[in-house]
Motif scaffolding. Sequence first.
Motif, PDB file in Angstrom:
ATOM      1  N   SER A  99      28.444 -28.461  77.847  1.00 21.43           N
ATOM      2  CA  SER A  99      29.889 -28.287  77.789  1.00 21.43           C
ATOM      3  C   SER A  99      30.276 -27.517  76.541  1.00 21.43           C
ATOM      4  CB  SER A  99      30.589 -29.658  77.783  1.00 21.43           C
ATOM      5  OG  SER A  99      31.957 -29.513  77.455  1.00 21.43           O
ATOM      6  N   GLY A 100      30.789 -26.317  76.736  1.00 20.46           N
ATOM      7  CA  GLY A 100      31.242 -25.530  75.605  1.00 20.46           C
ATOM      8  C   GLY A 100      32.429 -26.162  74.910  1.00 20.46           C
ATOM      9  N   SER A 101      33.311 -26.816  75.674  1.00 18.74           N
ATOM     10  CA  SER A 101      34.505 -27.391  75.063  1.00 18.74           C
ATOM     11  C   SER A 101      34.153 -28.586  74.178  1.00 18.74           C
ATOM     12  CB  SER A 101      35.519 -27.798  76.142  1.00 18.74           C
ATOM     13  OG  SER A 101      35.014 -28.820  76.964  1.00 18.74           O
ATOM     14  N   CYS A 102      33.235 -29.437  74.629  1.00 14.61           N
ATOM     15  CA  CYS A 102      32.867 -30.596  73.808  1.00 14.61           C
ATOM     16  C   CYS A 102      32.022 -30.175  72.613  1.00 14.61           C
ATOM     17  CB  CYS A 102      32.133 -31.630  74.655  1.00 14.61           C
ATOM     18  SG  CYS A 102      33.217 -32.395  75.896  1.00 14.61           S
ATOM     19  N   ALA A 103      31.162 -29.173  72.789  1.00 17.63           N
ATOM     20  CA  ALA A 103      30.422 -28.641  71.641  1.00 17.63           C
ATOM     21  C   ALA A 103      31.384 -28.074  70.625  1.00 17.63           C
ATOM     22  CB  ALA A 103      29.439 -27.562  72.099  1.00 17.63           C
ATOM     23  N   GLY A 104      32.414 -27.384  71.086  1.00 20.75           N
ATOM     24  CA  GLY A 104      33.422 -26.827  70.187  1.00 20.75           C
ATOM     25  C   GLY A 104      34.192 -27.908  69.454  1.00 20.75           C
ATOM     26  N   MET A 105      34.505 -28.997  70.151  1.00 20.42           N
ATOM     27  CA  MET A 105      35.204 -30.112  69.513  1.00 20.42           C
ATOM     28  C   MET A 105      34.373 -30.681  68.369  1.00 20.42           C
ATOM     29  SD  MET A 105      37.650 -32.289  69.198  1.00 20.42           S
ATOM     30  CE  MET A 105      37.794 -33.846  68.327  1.00 20.42           C
ATOM     31  N   VAL A 106      33.107 -30.934  68.618  1.00 23.51           N
ATOM     32  CA  VAL A 106      32.241 -31.516  67.586  1.00 23.51           C
ATOM     33  C   VAL A 106      32.076 -30.553  66.414  1.00 23.51           C
ATOM     34  CG1 VAL A 106      29.904 -32.322  67.074  1.00 23.51           C
ATOM     35  CG2 VAL A 106      31.006 -32.973  69.233  1.00 23.51           C
ATOM     36  N   ARG A 107      31.800 -29.311  66.703  1.00 21.34           N
ATOM     37  CA  ARG A 107      31.482 -28.366  65.636  1.00 21.34           C
ATOM     38  C   ARG A 107      32.709 -27.928  64.838  1.00 21.34           C
ATOM     39  NH1 ARG A 107      27.185 -24.919  68.558  1.00 21.34           N
ATOM     40  NH2 ARG A 107      28.435 -23.138  67.962  1.00 21.34           N
ATOM     41  N   ASP A 108      33.849 -27.796  65.500  1.00 26.61           N
ATOM     42  CA  ASP A 108      35.034 -27.269  64.819  1.00 26.61           C
ATOM     43  C   ASP A 108      36.012 -28.338  64.354  1.00 26.61           C
ATOM     44  OD1 ASP A 108      33.912 -24.859  65.472  1.00 26.61           O
ATOM     45  OD2 ASP A 108      35.766 -23.966  66.218  1.00 26.61           O
ATOM     46  N   TYR A 157      29.629 -15.101  87.118  1.00 25.80           N
ATOM     47  CA  TYR A 157      29.711 -16.017  85.975  1.00 25.80           C
ATOM     48  C   TYR A 157      31.077 -15.944  85.308  1.00 25.80           C
ATOM     49  CZ  TYR A 157      29.028 -17.806  81.251  1.00 25.80           C
ATOM     50  OH  TYR A 157      29.173 -18.486  80.066  1.00 25.80           O
ATOM     51  N   HIS A 158      31.673 -17.127  85.086  1.00 24.49           N
ATOM     52  CA  HIS A 158      32.948 -17.245  84.377  1.00 24.49           C
ATOM     53  C   HIS A 158      32.699 -17.795  82.981  1.00 24.49           C
ATOM     54  CE1 HIS A 158      36.982 -18.352  83.228  1.00 24.49           C
ATOM     55  NE2 HIS A 158      36.682 -19.643  83.227  1.00 24.49           N
ATOM     56  N   PRO A 159      32.975 -17.024  81.919  1.00 24.92           N
ATOM     57  CA  PRO A 159      32.806 -17.523  80.549  1.00 24.92           C
ATOM     58  C   PRO A 159      34.014 -18.355  80.144  1.00 24.92           C
ATOM     59  CG  PRO A 159      33.522 -15.242  80.493  1.00 24.92           C
ATOM     60  CD  PRO A 159      33.406 -15.614  81.950  1.00 24.92           C
ATOM     61  N   THR A 160      33.827 -19.638  80.025  1.00 22.34           N
ATOM     62  CA  THR A 160      34.949 -20.532  79.744  1.00 22.34           C
ATOM     63  C   THR A 160      35.527 -20.265  78.347  1.00 22.34           C
ATOM     64  OG1 THR A 160      33.499 -22.251  78.866  1.00 22.34           O
ATOM     65  CG2 THR A 160      33.925 -22.269  81.236  1.00 22.34           C
ATOM     66  N   CYS A 161      36.782 -20.623  78.166  1.00 21.35           N
ATOM     67  CA  CYS A 161      37.499 -20.263  76.934  1.00 21.35           C
ATOM     68  C   CYS A 161      36.845 -20.802  75.667  1.00 21.35           C
ATOM     69  CB  CYS A 161      38.943 -20.749  77.014  1.00 21.35           C
ATOM     70  SG  CYS A 161      39.955 -19.823  78.191  1.00 21.35           S
ATOM     71  N   HIS A 162      36.457 -22.076  75.676  1.00 22.89           N
ATOM     72  CA  HIS A 162      35.869 -22.650  74.475  1.00 22.89           C
ATOM     73  C   HIS A 162      34.529 -22.003  74.141  1.00 22.89           C
ATOM     74  CE1 HIS A 162      38.837 -25.902  75.049  1.00 22.89           C
ATOM     75  NE2 HIS A 162      38.708 -26.059  73.748  1.00 22.89           N
ATOM     76  N   SER A 163      33.706 -21.753  75.140  1.00 22.37           N
ATOM     77  CA  SER A 163      32.410 -21.114  74.869  1.00 22.37           C
ATOM     78  C   SER A 163      32.608 -19.680  74.407  1.00 22.37           C
ATOM     79  CB  SER A 163      31.511 -21.166  76.101  1.00 22.37           C
ATOM     80  OG  SER A 163      32.069 -20.427  77.174  1.00 22.37           O
ATOM     81  N   LEU A 164      33.620 -19.019  74.954  1.00 28.16           N
ATOM     82  CA  LEU A 164      33.858 -17.613  74.637  1.00 28.16           C
ATOM     83  C   LEU A 164      34.531 -17.450  73.275  1.00 28.16           C
ATOM     84  CD1 LEU A 164      33.740 -14.716  75.957  1.00 28.16           C
ATOM     85  CD2 LEU A 164      36.107 -15.120  76.654  1.00 28.16           C
ATOM     86  N   ARG A 165      35.530 -18.282  73.001  1.00 23.88           N
ATOM     87  CA  ARG A 165      36.372 -18.054  71.825  1.00 23.88           C
ATOM     88  C   ARG A 165      36.053 -18.969  70.644  1.00 23.88           C
ATOM     89  NH1 ARG A 165      39.233 -17.162  76.509  1.00 23.88           N
ATOM     90  NH2 ARG A 165      40.211 -15.101  76.620  1.00 23.88           N
ATOM     91  N   MET A 166      35.634 -20.206  70.912  1.00 28.12           N
ATOM     92  CA  MET A 166      35.305 -21.114  69.807  1.00 28.12           C
ATOM     93  C   MET A 166      33.838 -20.988  69.405  1.00 28.12           C
ATOM     94  SD  MET A 166      37.386 -24.645  70.619  1.00 28.12           S
ATOM     95  CE  MET A 166      36.855 -25.422  69.089  1.00 28.12           C
ATOM     96  N   ARG A 201      31.677 -18.684  70.636  1.00 28.57           N
ATOM     97  CA  ARG A 201      31.251 -17.280  70.657  1.00 28.57           C
ATOM     98  C   ARG A 201      29.801 -17.147  71.152  1.00 28.57           C
ATOM     99  NH1 ARG A 201      35.288 -14.425  68.429  1.00 28.57           N
ATOM    100  NH2 ARG A 201      36.679 -15.484  66.945  1.00 28.57           N
ATOM    101  N   VAL A 202      29.560 -17.738  72.327  1.00 27.48           N
ATOM    102  CA  VAL A 202      28.201 -17.667  72.893  1.00 27.48           C
ATOM    103  C   VAL A 202      27.858 -16.263  73.392  1.00 27.48           C
ATOM    104  CG1 VAL A 202      28.233 -20.100  73.540  1.00 27.48           C
ATOM    105  CG2 VAL A 202      28.902 -18.380  75.229  1.00 27.48           C
ATOM    106  N   GLY A 203      28.865 -15.416  73.537  1.00 30.39           N
ATOM    107  CA  GLY A 203      28.602 -14.026  73.917  1.00 30.39           C
ATOM    108  C   GLY A 203      27.890 -13.910  75.257  1.00 30.39           C
ATOM    109  N   ASP A 204      26.827 -13.080  75.263  1.00 34.30           N
ATOM    110  CA  ASP A 204      26.133 -12.827  76.524  1.00 34.30           C
ATOM    111  C   ASP A 204      24.930 -13.734  76.733  1.00 34.30           C
ATOM    112  OD1 ASP A 204      24.378 -11.810  74.648  1.00 34.30           O
ATOM    113  OD2 ASP A 204      23.938  -9.975  75.783  1.00 34.30           O
ATOM    114  N   ARG A 205      24.784 -14.785  75.953  1.00 39.23           N
ATOM    115  CA  ARG A 205      23.624 -15.665  76.097  1.00 39.23           C
ATOM    116  C   ARG A 205      23.478 -16.211  77.514  1.00 39.23           C
ATOM    117  NH1 ARG A 205      25.806 -16.417  71.143  1.00 39.23           N
ATOM    118  NH2 ARG A 205      24.476 -16.379  69.287  1.00 39.23           N
TER     119      ARG A 205
END
Length: 246
Positions: free
Chosen positions: A76-85, A136-145, A147-151
């Motif tokens: 989950s990009g959003s939960c990873a973003g919550m923890v890290r940011d 593939y849909h790059p979700t907002c948190h993974s894309l903007r928080m 920044r997973v890019g093209d991984r």
Amino acid sequence: MRIALFITCFNDMMFPRTGRAVTELLERLGHTVEFPQGQTCCGQMHFNTGYRPETLPMVRRFAEVFAGYDAVVTPSGSCAGMVRDHHRVVAAQLGDLALGEAVERVVPTVYELSELLVDVLGVTDVGAHFPHRVTYHPTCHSLRMLRVGDRPLRLLRAVKGIDLVELPAADSCCGFGGTFALKNADVSNAMLADKMRQVLDTGAEYLCAGDNSCLTHIGGGLSRLRTGVGTMHLAEILASTEGNVR
């Protein structure tokens, strides 16, 4: 590598197959995956809706439960973003210095799945096989928080048999945004309609993303229209093999 799986509330309650896919994938790559039983919510919903003091116990629990691992992975990009940011923000705002130190120790070990695979484990070809047309849909948190890019795309391009097609306006939000979809339903539905049209324009059989929350929102719309387009988390595609296509 000793890796802890942070499954997240959403996946634990609604998408357990995603957690199983992460475990199967990492074990196939030769790593030990553990599931700390004491884990709870990361506090994202509470934090985003202004309940900062109520978030503190969840931040403390996360720092305690996930201490000492080589890496912590979450699908989950959003939960990873919550923890890290935001975990360090909660500790700082509420003046808990000891917690702030614990958070600083654990945060550098937390990764979204594609980050762990590409940046830490150094792999893009994970031996997956998925003979379907996918977008593939790059979700907002993974894309903007994060920044997973093209991984994620690098991982998908290495999947055998896949027909990976580009999603038009891929970086536009699907309209979910957690409580945003409830508080601003009309705007959310308009954004969803745009995203569904873009998905359908690709002719894909499956829409892939790194967050099941967004996939639920988009997939629900696609299902109501009886489009026949399925949704699948990145982990599930990467866990698929020639003898076990999901």
